[in-house]
Design a protein around this motif. Structure first.
Motif, short mmCIF file in Angstrom:
data_model
loop_
_atom_site.label_atom_id
_atom_site.label_comp_id
_atom_site.label_asym_id
_atom_site.label_seq_id
_atom_site.Cartn_x
_atom_site.Cartn_y
_atom_site.Cartn_z
N ASN A 1 16.24 0.18 -7.75
CA ASN A 1 16.90 0.16 -6.43
C ASN A 1 17.52 1.80 -6.41
OD1 ASN A 1 17.05 -2.57 -5.47
ND2 ASN A 1 18.35 -2.83 -7.22
N SER A 2 17.47 2.64 -7.34
CA SER A 2 17.92 3.67 -7.18
C SER A 2 16.63 4.78 -6.94
CB SER A 2 18.35 4.24 -8.47
OG SER A 2 17.26 4.58 -9.53
N VAL A 3 16.93 6.03 -6.25
CA VAL A 3 15.99 6.89 -5.83
C VAL A 3 15.25 7.38 -7.13
CG1 VAL A 3 15.57 9.15 -5.02
CG2 VAL A 3 17.34 7.77 -4.04
N GLN A 4 15.99 7.48 -8.16
CA GLN A 4 15.15 7.84 -9.33
C GLN A 4 14.20 6.93 -9.91
OE1 GLN A 4 17.78 8.93 -12.69
NE2 GLN A 4 15.62 9.53 -13.84
N GLY A 5 14.96 5.55 -10.02
CA GLY A 5 14.05 4.27 -10.47
C GLY A 5 12.75 4.23 -9.64
N LEU A 6 12.95 4.38 -8.15
CA LEU A 6 11.77 4.22 -7.30
C LEU A 6 10.89 5.31 -7.53
CD1 LEU A 6 13.93 3.03 -4.28
CD2 LEU A 6 12.03 1.68 -5.27
N THR A 7 11.27 6.53 -7.74
CA THR A 7 10.47 7.66 -7.79
C THR A 7 9.57 7.42 -9.45
OG1 THR A 7 12.10 9.20 -6.97
CG2 THR A 7 10.37 10.28 -8.17
N GLU A 8 10.12 6.85 -10.19
CA GLU A 8 9.46 6.80 -11.40
C GLU A 8 8.37 5.44 -11.05
OE1 GLU A 8 12.47 6.07 -14.45
OE2 GLU A 8 13.00 8.18 -14.49
N TRP A 9 8.78 4.67 -10.49
CA TRP A 9 7.85 3.44 -10.03
C TRP A 9 6.66 3.94 -9.32
CZ3 TRP A 9 6.01 2.03 -5.51
CH2 TRP A 9 5.28 0.85 -5.59
N LYS A 10 7.02 4.79 -8.45
CA LYS A 10 5.89 5.44 -7.64
C LYS A 10 5.05 6.29 -8.60
CE LYS A 10 4.90 8.54 -3.78
NZ LYS A 10 5.21 9.53 -3.10
N ASN A 11 5.39 6.74 -9.60
CA ASN A 11 4.56 7.65 -10.43
C ASN A 11 3.88 6.83 -11.09
OD1 ASN A 11 5.64 10.14 -9.53
ND2 ASN A 11 7.05 10.34 -11.05
N GLU B 1 2.69 -0.03 -0.52
CA GLU B 1 3.22 1.18 0.13
C GLU B 1 4.31 1.13 1.15
OE1 GLU B 1 -0.53 4.33 -0.72
OE2 GLU B 1 -0.21 3.65 1.41
N LYS B 2 4.30 0.33 2.06
CA LYS B 2 5.07 -0.17 3.00
C LYS B 2 6.36 -0.72 2.27
CE LYS B 2 5.66 -2.53 7.24
NZ LYS B 2 6.08 -4.06 7.55
N ALA B 3 6.30 -1.68 1.20
CA ALA B 3 7.35 -2.13 0.67
C ALA B 3 8.42 -0.98 0.03
CB ALA B 3 6.84 -3.21 -0.51
N PHE B 4 7.59 -0.13 -0.70
CA PHE B 4 7.94 1.09 -1.24
C PHE B 4 8.78 2.04 -0.44
CE2 PHE B 4 7.54 5.51 -2.19
CZ PHE B 4 8.48 5.79 -3.40
N GLU B 5 8.22 2.47 0.63
CA GLU B 5 8.70 3.30 1.58
C GLU B 5 10.09 2.70 2.03
OE1 GLU B 5 5.48 4.40 4.25
OE2 GLU B 5 4.99 5.58 2.21
N GLU B 6 10.09 1.33 2.45
CA GLU B 6 11.36 0.86 3.00
C GLU B 6 12.39 1.03 2.09
OE1 GLU B 6 10.19 -3.22 4.31
OE2 GLU B 6 9.41 -2.28 6.17
N LYS B 7 11.99 0.52 0.70
CA LYS B 7 13.48 0.46 -0.34
C LYS B 7 13.57 1.92 -0.53
CE LYS B 7 14.34 -2.28 -3.76
NZ LYS B 7 13.93 -3.22 -5.04
N MET B 8 12.65 3.03 -0.63
CA MET B 8 13.08 4.14 -0.77
C MET B 8 13.94 4.79 0.18
SD MET B 8 12.78 6.57 -2.95
CE MET B 8 11.91 7.94 -4.04
N LYS B 9 13.64 4.23 1.54
CA LYS B 9 14.52 4.92 2.66
C LYS B 9 15.89 4.53 2.44
CE LYS B 9 14.58 4.85 7.59
NZ LYS B 9 14.57 4.03 8.67
N LYS B 10 16.08 3.09 2.13
CA LYS B 10 17.40 2.53 1.97
C LYS B 10 18.16 3.25 0.70
CE LYS B 10 17.10 -2.18 3.47
NZ LYS B 10 16.67 -3.25 3.05
N ALA B 11 17.35 3.47 -0.21
CA ALA B 11 17.88 4.00 -1.79
C ALA B 11 18.43 5.36 -1.10
CB ALA B 11 16.95 4.09 -2.68
#
Ligand code: PHE
Length: 350
Positions: free
Chosen positions: A26-36, A75-85
């Motif tokens: 849920n966090s920006v950092q967690g999501l960035t790591e997930w993306k990587n 990708e869409k699911a990720f972008e939505e979550k990242m935007k919210k975060a």
């Protein structure tokens, strides 16, 4: 390589795996790591396309679409979550960093224009309003322009008063803005009438004291046309003095000598302090000397290509610091050069 058993199932599994892992972040950092790990080139999901080789030809198109759909969905699911975060993070940051608008600001001390430039600007404005062009001279001059074309040949005694800094036998730091007179006349190829001023620095081997400096400012004035007389000079300077020092001030012309003007005059202005009665400022005379001037010497006109039988002119040279000192009541010329903000402030507040 063997063919894949069930391509559709593999795609679905990798999609599911990625989406499941995404639900935990849920966090920006967690999501960035997930993306990587899930959207990088080497991630299982992204590698699906490279498995195309193992798909039978007739199924390749359907497989490609499957992979793209899965990738887009993830990708869409990720972008939505990242935007919210990111929105959430910004909100938190703004909450934490409330600005206290009641705190006093930092004050900066403000400088001001040096009185030297105030005077140059003001005099330029006054003369421009009378139709004078503003000409730029040069600080480094030749002996020829600084002296010889101004009727001061090599051994002339007038050179003594204007000893200066020589760069070579024939190059020097100009002693007077009058050097600009000769340039202006010579450069005027069609020999049209001239009406110009030239502000600039001059240099002399003067001993520095309260009223002298080895480097000082002058403003030269030159008018050349048919039928220019001393009356034109007087009228012009009278107007200048009234605009500069006030309507009540008067001027007087005293006979003087300059090698490049004939007749030559010294111009005085009536004392501001006593109005002409005589006081300590004007040393009891009622008048204060402000500039040197005269009718352009016929020989100077001739050397500069103007026929003295047809043309005549007047010239004047006025010290910038002298005007500043009189105008603002400055007692020591050195104050103008030291740039002490406490002194300069007086001119901002004026
Ligand atoms: N150049 C003279 C000086 O520096 C002043 C001056 C200029 C006199 C023009 C007459 C005409 O003393």
């Amino acid at each position: 390589m063997s063919e894949m058993e069930n391509p559709k199932q593999i795609v679905e599994e990798r999609e599911k795996e990625a989406l499941e892992a995404l639900t935990k972040e849920n966090s920006v950092q967690g999501l960035t790591e997930w993306k990587n790990s899930f959207l990088s080139k080497k991630s299982p999901l992204m590698q699906l396309m490279s498995l195309m080789r193992q798909i039978p030809n007739e199924l390749k198109a359907a497989y490609g679409k499957l992979v793209n759909d899965a990738r887009n969905a993830v990708e869409k699911a990720f972008e939505e979550k990242m935007k919210k975060a990111q929105e959430e993070a910004l909100k938190e940051k703004l909450e934490a960093e409330r600005i206290d608008l009641t705190l006093p600001g930092r004050s900066y001390s403000q400088g001001s224009i040096n009185p030297y430039w105030e005077i140059v600007d003001e005099m330029s404005d006054i003369f421009a309003s009378m139709g004078f062009d503003i000409v730029e001279g040069r600080d480094v001059e030749t002996d020829h322009f600084n002296f010889e074309l101004l009727n001061v040949p090599k051994d002339h005694p007038a050179r003594d008063m204007q000893d200066t800094f020589y760069l070579s036998d024939s190059l020097l730091l100009r002693t007077q803005t009058s050097a600009a007179q000769a340039h202006t006349m010579l450069e005027n190829e069609e020999k049209k009438p001239i009406k110009m001023i030239c502000p600039g620095k001059c240099y002399r081997r003067d001993d520095d004291d309260a009223t002298h400096s080895h480097e000082f400012g002058q403003i030269e004035g030159l008018v050349v046309d048919k039928g220019i007389s001393l009356a034109d000079l007087k009228g012009t300077l009278e107007l200048f003095v009234k605009k500069m020092f006030g309507e009540k001030r008067q001027i007087r012309l005293r006979s003087s000598f300059f090698p490049f003007t004939e007749p030559s005059v010294e111009v005085d202005v009536s004392c501001s302090k006593c109005g002409g009665k005589g006081c300590s400022l004007c040393k009891g005379t009622g008048w204060i000397e402000i500039l040197g001037a005269g009718e352009v010497h016929p020989h100077v006109l001739e050397m500069c290509g103007y026929d003295p039988k047809i043309y005549s002119g007047f010239a004047f040279g006025v010290g910038v610091e002298r005007i500043a000192m009189l105008r603002y009541g400055i007692d020591d010329i050195r104050r103008i050069y030291t740039n002490d903000v406490r002194f300069l402030k007086d001119f901002t507040e004026k």
